[in-house]
Design a protein around this motif. Structure first.
Motif, PDB file in Angstrom:
ATOM      1  N   VAL A  47       3.738  14.520  -2.239  1.00  0.00           N
ATOM      2  CA  VAL A  47       5.103  14.377  -1.732  1.00  0.00           C
ATOM      3  C   VAL A  47       5.383  12.907  -1.458  1.00  0.00           C
ATOM      4  N   LEU A  48       6.656  12.571  -1.376  1.00  0.00           N
ATOM      5  CA  LEU A  48       7.091  11.224  -1.011  1.00  0.00           C
ATOM      6  C   LEU A  48       8.013  11.343   0.193  1.00  0.00           C
ATOM      7  N   PRO A  49       7.553  10.977   1.388  1.00  0.00           N
ATOM      8  CA  PRO A  49       8.398  11.070   2.587  1.00  0.00           C
ATOM      9  C   PRO A  49       9.506  10.024   2.559  1.00  0.00           C
ATOM     10  N   ASP A  50      10.467  10.224   3.443  1.00  0.00           N
ATOM     11  CA  ASP A  50      11.523   9.234   3.644  1.00  0.00           C
ATOM     12  C   ASP A  50      11.136   8.241   4.741  1.00  0.00           C
ATOM     13  N   ILE A  51      10.287   8.690   5.647  1.00  0.00           N
ATOM     14  CA  ILE A  51       9.805   7.861   6.750  1.00  0.00           C
ATOM     15  C   ILE A  51       8.320   8.169   6.945  1.00  0.00           C
ATOM     16  N   VAL A  52       7.513   7.136   7.199  1.00  0.00           N
ATOM     17  CA  VAL A  52       6.093   7.320   7.496  1.00  0.00           C
ATOM     18  C   VAL A  52       5.798   6.630   8.820  1.00  0.00           C
ATOM     19  N   THR A  53       5.162   7.350   9.734  1.00  0.00           N
ATOM     20  CA  THR A  53       4.731   6.739  10.989  1.00  0.00           C
ATOM     21  C   THR A  53       3.213   6.583  10.971  1.00  0.00           C
ATOM     22  N   LEU A  65       0.806  -1.220   0.000  1.00  0.00           N
ATOM     23  CA  LEU A  65       0.000   0.000   0.000  1.00  0.00           C
ATOM     24  C   LEU A  65       0.837   1.267   0.000  1.00  0.00           C
ATOM     25  N   LEU A  66       2.153   1.103   0.032  1.00  0.00           N
ATOM     26  CA  LEU A  66       3.051   2.260   0.069  1.00  0.00           C
ATOM     27  C   LEU A  66       3.915   2.305  -1.183  1.00  0.00           C
ATOM     28  N   PRO A  67       4.247   3.500  -1.660  1.00  0.00           N
ATOM     29  CA  PRO A  67       5.055   3.618  -2.880  1.00  0.00           C
ATOM     30  C   PRO A  67       6.516   3.278  -2.624  1.00  0.00           C
ATOM     31  N   GLU A  68       7.209   2.892  -3.671  1.00  0.00           N
ATOM     32  CA  GLU A  68       8.657   2.697  -3.586  1.00  0.00           C
ATOM     33  C   GLU A  68       9.307   4.042  -3.242  1.00  0.00           C
ATOM     34  N   PRO A  69      10.400   4.014  -2.457  1.00  0.00           N
ATOM     35  CA  PRO A  69      11.088   2.864  -1.860  1.00  0.00           C
ATOM     36  C   PRO A  69      10.688   2.625  -0.399  1.00  0.00           C
ATOM     37  N   LEU A  70       9.494   3.014  -0.002  1.00  0.00           N
ATOM     38  CA  LEU A  70       9.032   2.829   1.386  1.00  0.00           C
ATOM     39  C   LEU A  70       8.575   1.389   1.585  1.00  0.00           C
ATOM     40  N   LYS A  71       9.499   0.516   1.894  1.00  0.00           N
ATOM     41  CA  LYS A  71       9.187  -0.912   1.919  1.00  0.00           C
ATOM     42  C   LYS A  71       9.700  -1.651   3.150  1.00  0.00           C
ATOM     43  N   VAL A  72      10.392  -0.971   4.068  1.00  0.00           N
ATOM     44  CA  VAL A  72      10.915  -1.648   5.268  1.00  0.00           C
ATOM     45  C   VAL A  72      10.082  -1.215   6.465  1.00  0.00           C
ATOM     46  N   ILE A  73       9.533  -2.188   7.183  1.00  0.00           N
ATOM     47  CA  ILE A  73       8.526  -1.928   8.213  1.00  0.00           C
ATOM     48  C   ILE A  73       9.047  -2.325   9.598  1.00  0.00           C
ATOM     49  N   PHE A  74       8.921  -1.399  10.539  1.00  0.00           N
ATOM     50  CA  PHE A  74       9.218  -1.654  11.947  1.00  0.00           C
ATOM     51  C   PHE A  74       7.893  -1.572  12.705  1.00  0.00           C
ATOM     52  N   LEU A  75       7.493  -2.637  13.358  1.00  0.00           N
ATOM     53  CA  LEU A  75       6.222  -2.667  14.070  1.00  0.00           C
ATOM     54  C   LEU A  75       6.434  -2.387  15.561  1.00  0.00           C
ATOM     55  N   VAL A  76       5.642  -1.446  16.071  1.00  0.00           N
ATOM     56  CA  VAL A  76       5.725  -1.043  17.472  1.00  0.00           C
ATOM     57  C   VAL A  76       4.300  -1.013  18.043  1.00  0.00           C
ATOM     58  N   ASN A  77       4.086  -0.244  19.127  1.00  0.00           N
ATOM     59  CA  ASN A  77       2.820  -0.378  19.842  1.00  0.00           C
ATOM     60  C   ASN A  77       1.976   0.895  19.951  1.00  0.00           C
ATOM     61  N   SER A  78       2.548   2.056  19.661  1.00  0.00           N
ATOM     62  CA  SER A  78       1.796   3.302  19.784  1.00  0.00           C
ATOM     63  C   SER A  78       2.383   4.358  18.869  1.00  0.00           C
ATOM     64  N   GLY A  79       1.615   5.424  18.654  1.00  0.00           N
ATOM     65  CA  GLY A  79       2.089   6.503  17.804  1.00  0.00           C
ATOM     66  C   GLY A  79       3.296   7.217  18.374  1.00  0.00           C
ATOM     67  N   SER A  80       3.295   7.440  19.689  1.00  0.00           N
ATOM     68  CA  SER A  80       4.460   8.078  20.316  1.00  0.00           C
ATOM     69  C   SER A  80       5.708   7.231  20.119  1.00  0.00           C
ATOM     70  N   GLU A  81       5.549   5.923  20.282  1.00  0.00           N
ATOM     71  CA  GLU A  81       6.678   5.008  20.100  1.00  0.00           C
ATOM     72  C   GLU A  81       7.167   5.016  18.653  1.00  0.00           C
ATOM     73  N   ALA A  82       6.234   5.073  17.719  1.00  0.00           N
ATOM     74  CA  ALA A  82       6.605   5.127  16.304  1.00  0.00           C
ATOM     75  C   ALA A  82       7.378   6.403  15.994  1.00  0.00           C
ATOM     76  N   ASN A  83       6.914   7.531  16.523  1.00  0.00           N
ATOM     77  CA  ASN A  83       7.604   8.793  16.262  1.00  0.00           C
ATOM     78  C   ASN A  83       8.946   8.858  16.974  1.00  0.00           C
ATOM     79  N   ASP A  84       9.037   8.257  18.168  1.00  0.00           N
ATOM     80  CA  ASP A  84      10.342   8.114  18.822  1.00  0.00           C
ATOM     81  C   ASP A  84      11.345   7.439  17.898  1.00  0.00           C
ATOM     82  N   LEU A  85      10.924   6.311  17.343  1.00  0.00           N
ATOM     83  CA  LEU A  85      11.807   5.537  16.474  1.00  0.00           C
ATOM     84  C   LEU A  85      12.147   6.310  15.201  1.00  0.00           C
ATOM     85  N   ALA A  86      11.178   7.023  14.654  1.00  0.00           N
ATOM     86  CA  ALA A  86      11.440   7.812  13.443  1.00  0.00           C
ATOM     87  C   ALA A  86      12.473   8.910  13.717  1.00  0.00           C
TER      88      ALA A  86
END
Length: 542
Positions: free
Chosen positions: A369-375, A158-179
């Motif tokens: 736009v095409l981001p480099d990271i999506v949370t 569902l995401l455009p190239e090259p956004l293809k590597v996924i890190f799974l976490v538990n909350s939005g704050s945690e996702a933004n921390d990692l980003a």
């Protein structure tokens, strides 16, 4: 709110309107459902009749309300987060409906803070969760399991190239921390920019230009929300979530390009069927407001950060700040400026993703736009604690070089089974298309309230993410006092409609229902809101 009287009646046919001084619950067995009509003690006004529901809740048989209050006071956080003078004690949910402990039914137009995407307890999601519960709950990342690989493949598609590597976490704050960590690891820089207004540069003003006092207030205190963890608090620039203790090192702020309350804005700025009441002389393909806000962004890059930066965070539409939309083209130019400084661009899709905006699956796509990271979080699991960070292979490798990232619960078999079911429902039930159709229909109806009520200053949004900003009057655009907003909020609840609030002054009603709602329910919501505003204007007149 006073005591409520519950009256059960067997009616031979449905009524269009009910008038009473009491709140009445009416059960219609011939519809095979419990169908309530809400009428408050606020007067002899006719109230919109609540649409039918094909679900009967279980009888509540747990803690009494007063005991709940006692336990909450003694054992839970003292931070006041509950809405309403008498907080609701919810018992059960079904699709777009919520039921409290007294059996009252409510149309949920806030979705647990923009979290319930496909509907409360959606049967397909429930079935997937129950099936996985009986098979395997948890393994952690030290073992493989099929659900995480199945989900990763579906989400990546569902995401455009090259956004293809996924890190799974538990909350939005945690996702933004990692980003944030990813951006710094990849760029080897520290400064990250997000939207706020801690100050204002006058460099772009000529000496004969004047600033409205309300703009000066806006410039001092309005911003973005990216989480409430110690790390992401640096990115969050809404005063309620700031604290006096130090934190958020390396986080810098830039002016939020709000075309309604900011210093610049006009009648063609937003990617929305509804524009601001402000006027401008811009041609359709040219936006002076966008150019002015870009100058402020350039000023931030020149004065507040190092020559090389780590990244830039932006929500495609701001959620907590009151569904604020930027001028068309702003993010595209801002992304180019950030990349020229060596930074990466992060799209925070926690509230806007998964089809809620209707025209596109992801909010960043509406800005071309095409981001480099999506949370992403919230709607990803329909209320199940689940979130993700998606990035490029290059950035993922940069993180891996400096950190052996590990998450105990992220990507559990149960979470991934739920996530896959949510994606299935969005596709099979055409919920993105429903968001576009019903959302646009409802947005245009809400916009008509601007002509009816002087206190409705702005109606904005896209798909099923809508903001209604309340003002004292359209000329000054000063926020409607909080106590008045709260009373309108209570009136909506008393008529069976739950909406949220946002904005730095809590002056904006946030409307973000589950994506399964119908036009009939949208009509009900608009009529409830109109009735609440009418009651408020009558109180004002007295």
């Amino acid at each position: 709110m006073g005591e409520m009287t519950l009256v059960w009646r067997h009616l031979p046919r449905p009524l269009c309107l009910v008038t009473s001084t009491l709140r009445i619950l009416e059960m219609r067995p011939f519809l095979s459902c419990a169908s309530w009509t809400s009428v408050t003690k606020l007067g002899l006004h006719t109230r919109p009749r609540m649409p039918p529901c094909d679900f009967t809740p279980e009888k509540y048989q747990s803690l009494g309300y007063n005991r709940v209050l006692e336990i909450h006071k003694e054992h839970l956080s003292p931070v006041v987060t509950a809405l309403f003078q008498k907080p609701l004690l919810l018992h059960q949910g079904h699709m777009e409906w919520l039921f409290d402990a007294e059996g009252n039914r409510y149309l949920d137009f806030f979705s647990g803070i923009v979290t319930v995407s496909v509907g409360h307890c959606h049967p397909t999601v429930n079935a997937a969760a129950q099936k996985q519960l009986g098979r395997l709950w948890h393994t952690s990342a030290v073992f493989f399991h099929a659900p995480i690989h199945e989900y990763a493949e579906k989400l990546a598609a569902l995401l455009p190239e090259p956004l293809k590597v996924i890190f799974l976490v538990n909350s939005g704050s945690e996702a933004n921390d990692l980003a944030m960590l990813m951006a710094r690891a990849h760029s080897n820089n520290i400064d990250i920019i997000s939207f706020s207004l801690p100050g204002f540069s006058l460099l772009s003003y000529s000496v004969d230009q004047e600033l409205d006092p309300i703009f000066l207030l806006f410039l001092l205190c309005r911003g973005a929300y990216h989480g409430c963890s110690p790390y992401t608090l640096g990115l969050t620039n809404v005063g309620t979530y700031k604290m006096e203790l130090p934190g958020g090192i390396g986080c810098q702020s830039t002016m939020c390009p709000d075309v309604f309350r900011g210093p610049w804005g006009g009648s063609h700025c937003r990617d929305s069927p509804v524009q601001t009441i402000r006027k401008c002389s811009c041609a359709p393909d040219c936006c002076q407001a966008k150019d002015q806000y870009i100058e402020q962004f350039k000023d931030t890059l020149s004065t507040s950060v190092a020559n090389s930066i780590a990244g830039f965070f932006a929500e495609p539409i701001q959620g907590v700040n009151g569904v604020v939309q930027y001028p068309k083209g702003f993010l595209k130019e801002a992304f180019e400026l950030v990349r020229a400084r060596g930074g990466v661009c992060i799209a925070d899709e926690v509230q806007t993703g998964f089809g809620r905006l209707g025209s596109h699956f992801w909010g960043f796509q509406t800005h071309d736009v095409l981001p480099d990271i999506v949370t992403m979080a919230k709607g990803i699991g329909n209320g199940f604690p689940m979130a993700a960070v998606v990035t490029t292979p290059e950035i993922a490798k940069s993180l891996a070089k400096c950190l052996q990232h590990f998450n105990t619960f992220g990507g559990s078999p149960l979470a991934c089974a739920v996530g896959s079911a949510v994606l299935e429902v969005i596709k099979e039930e055409n919920l993105q298309e429903n968001s576009q159709e019903v959302g646009t229909y409802m947005l245009l109806k809400f916009a008509k309230l601007q002509d009816e009520f002087e206190i409705v200053g702005d109606v904005r949004g896209k798909g099923l993410m809508i903001g209604i900003e309340m003002v004292q009057d359209k000329t000054s655009r000063q926020p409607l006092p909080r106590e008045e907003v709260n009373q309108i909020h209570e009136d909506c609840k008393n008529m069976g409609l739950l909406v949220g609030k946002g904005g730095i002054f809590a002056q904006t009603f946030r409307i973000a229902p589950p994506m399964c709602i119908t036009k009939l329910e949208a009509d009900f919501a608009v009529e409830v809101f109109r009735s609440a505003l009418t009651q408020h204007m009558e109180r004002r007149a007295k």
